[in-house]
Design a protein around this motif. Sequence first.
Motif, short mmCIF file in Angstrom:
data_model
loop_
_atom_site.label_atom_id
_atom_site.label_comp_id
_atom_site.label_asym_id
_atom_site.label_seq_id
_atom_site.Cartn_x
_atom_site.Cartn_y
_atom_site.Cartn_z
N GLU A 85 0.83 -1.20 0.00
CA GLU A 85 0.00 0.00 0.00
C GLU A 85 0.87 1.26 0.00
N ARG A 86 2.01 1.20 0.68
CA ARG A 86 2.92 2.36 0.67
C ARG A 86 3.40 2.66 -0.74
N ARG A 87 3.75 1.60 -1.47
CA ARG A 87 4.23 1.79 -2.86
C ARG A 87 3.11 2.35 -3.73
N TRP A 88 1.88 1.79 -3.55
CA TRP A 88 0.76 2.29 -4.35
C TRP A 88 0.48 3.76 -4.03
N ALA A 89 0.48 4.11 -2.73
CA ALA A 89 0.16 5.48 -2.32
C ALA A 89 1.16 6.45 -2.93
N SER A 90 2.41 6.05 -2.95
CA SER A 90 3.44 6.92 -3.51
C SER A 90 3.21 7.13 -5.02
N LEU A 91 2.83 6.07 -5.72
CA LEU A 91 2.54 6.20 -7.15
C LEU A 91 1.33 7.11 -7.38
N ARG A 92 0.30 6.95 -6.54
CA ARG A 92 -0.91 7.78 -6.73
C ARG A 92 -0.61 9.24 -6.41
N ARG A 93 0.34 9.46 -5.50
CA ARG A 93 0.68 10.84 -5.14
C ARG A 93 1.48 11.50 -6.26
N GLN A 94 2.37 10.72 -6.90
CA GLN A 94 3.33 11.36 -7.80
C GLN A 94 3.18 11.02 -9.29
N ARG A 95 2.71 9.81 -9.60
CA ARG A 95 2.78 9.39 -11.00
C ARG A 95 1.43 9.10 -11.65
N ILE A 96 0.42 8.77 -10.84
CA ILE A 96 -0.88 8.40 -11.41
C ILE A 96 -1.91 9.46 -11.03
N GLY A 97 -2.48 10.12 -12.04
CA GLY A 97 -3.55 11.09 -11.78
C GLY A 97 -4.90 10.43 -11.99
N MET A 165 -0.14 17.95 -11.41
CA MET A 165 0.81 17.00 -10.77
C MET A 165 1.75 16.37 -11.80
N GLN A 166 1.52 16.67 -13.10
CA GLN A 166 2.36 16.13 -14.18
C GLN A 166 2.58 14.63 -14.05
N PRO A 167 1.49 13.88 -14.09
CA PRO A 167 1.61 12.43 -13.91
C PRO A 167 2.10 11.74 -15.18
N ASP A 168 2.45 10.49 -15.06
CA ASP A 168 2.80 9.68 -16.24
C ASP A 168 1.56 8.98 -16.78
N LEU A 169 0.60 8.76 -15.88
CA LEU A 169 -0.59 7.99 -16.24
C LEU A 169 -1.82 8.69 -15.67
N ILE A 170 -2.84 8.88 -16.53
CA ILE A 170 -4.11 9.43 -16.05
C ILE A 170 -5.17 8.35 -16.19
N LEU A 171 -5.91 8.12 -15.12
CA LEU A 171 -7.03 7.17 -15.13
C LEU A 171 -8.30 7.98 -14.95
N ALA A 172 -9.23 7.85 -15.89
CA ALA A 172 -10.44 8.66 -15.81
C ALA A 172 -11.65 7.75 -15.93
N ASP A 173 -12.54 7.82 -14.94
CA ASP A 173 -13.75 6.99 -14.94
C ASP A 173 -14.92 7.89 -15.29
N GLU A 174 -15.50 7.71 -16.46
CA GLU A 174 -16.61 8.55 -16.94
C GLU A 174 -16.31 10.03 -16.70
N PRO A 175 -15.21 10.52 -17.27
CA PRO A 175 -14.81 11.90 -16.94
C PRO A 175 -15.81 12.94 -17.39
N THR A 176 -16.69 12.58 -18.34
CA THR A 176 -17.67 13.56 -18.81
C THR A 176 -19.09 13.05 -18.58
N GLY A 177 -19.21 11.99 -17.77
CA GLY A 177 -20.48 11.30 -17.60
C GLY A 177 -21.62 12.16 -17.08
N SER A 178 -21.29 13.16 -16.25
CA SER A 178 -22.38 13.94 -15.64
C SER A 178 -22.63 15.25 -16.39
N LEU A 179 -22.01 15.39 -17.56
CA LEU A 179 -22.09 16.68 -18.26
C LEU A 179 -23.02 16.63 -19.47
#
Length: 231
Positions: A85-97, A165-179
């Motif tokens: 979980e520490r490794r995942w949290a660090s990735l979510r903080r710095q590399r995954i948006g 945050m200038q991530p390497d990877l962006i994960l978007a779940d229905e980013p325009t779903g409510s619009l």
Amino acid sequence: MTPPVLETKGLSKSFVSGTERVDVFSGLDISLAPGQSLSLVGRSGSGKSTLLNIVCGLESADCGTVSILGQRFDTGDAESPRARERRWASLRRQRIGVVFQDANLMPALSLADNVRLRARLAGRSTTDSQDWLQRLGIGELANRYPDQVSGGQRQRAAMAMVFAMQPDLILADEPTGSLDRHTADEVADTLFALQADAGVTLVLATHDTELAGRCESILDMAHRNDPGPGG
Ligand SMILES: Nc1ncnc2c1ncn2[C@@H]1O[C@H](COP(=O)(O)OP(=O)(O)OP(=O)(O)O)[C@@H](O)[C@H]1O
């Protein structure tokens, strides 16, 4: 050789509720290089959100591996849950948006402060926070709080946070779903323009076929699981 930004190998996930077991997906292999984009489509319940949650470490797979920028998470490893979980949290903080549908803004902070906080947590400069809001078309709302702007504007602010945050990877779940259609198109135009500009890898889950078609490749989660007669 540069490792893929995101790689999954033999990824499988099922849920058990009561006596019923739901196999969401199995043996899923994905490999995305820097700057590539992939849309996840398929009927409701086909596993799009589950996959996004697994590739950012918010849920675990039953078997298989996920690698982010060469950093490998293997369900078979003896690594302690805490270390993992520490490794995942660090990735979510710095590399995954992550842009999920209910834009994850802090309600007590202005839009500008939300962007600054996200940039600071990622170890990035906070000086261009206003600039990101400007590029997302909501520069004049910088001092407003999340509950003082519309859903579309919150969605743009969430994207400004992710780009800041200038991530390497962006994960978007229905980013325009409510619009509405018009706002959804505008937000999508901005998302893809900035994604191309920054060379970020993008994975998005959507029911919107037009939006899905703007990605370089499409993964139909329902078709994978249910190829239909003769499939
Ligand atoms: N915590 C859970 N416990 C049991 N089953 C779950 C859980 N989370 C998801 N599921 C089931 O897993 C399957 C995949 O769900 P998921 O939310 O990933 O689908 P989806 O494709 O994102 O759907 P939608 O398009 O409606 O957002 C569904 O059948 C769902 O009911």
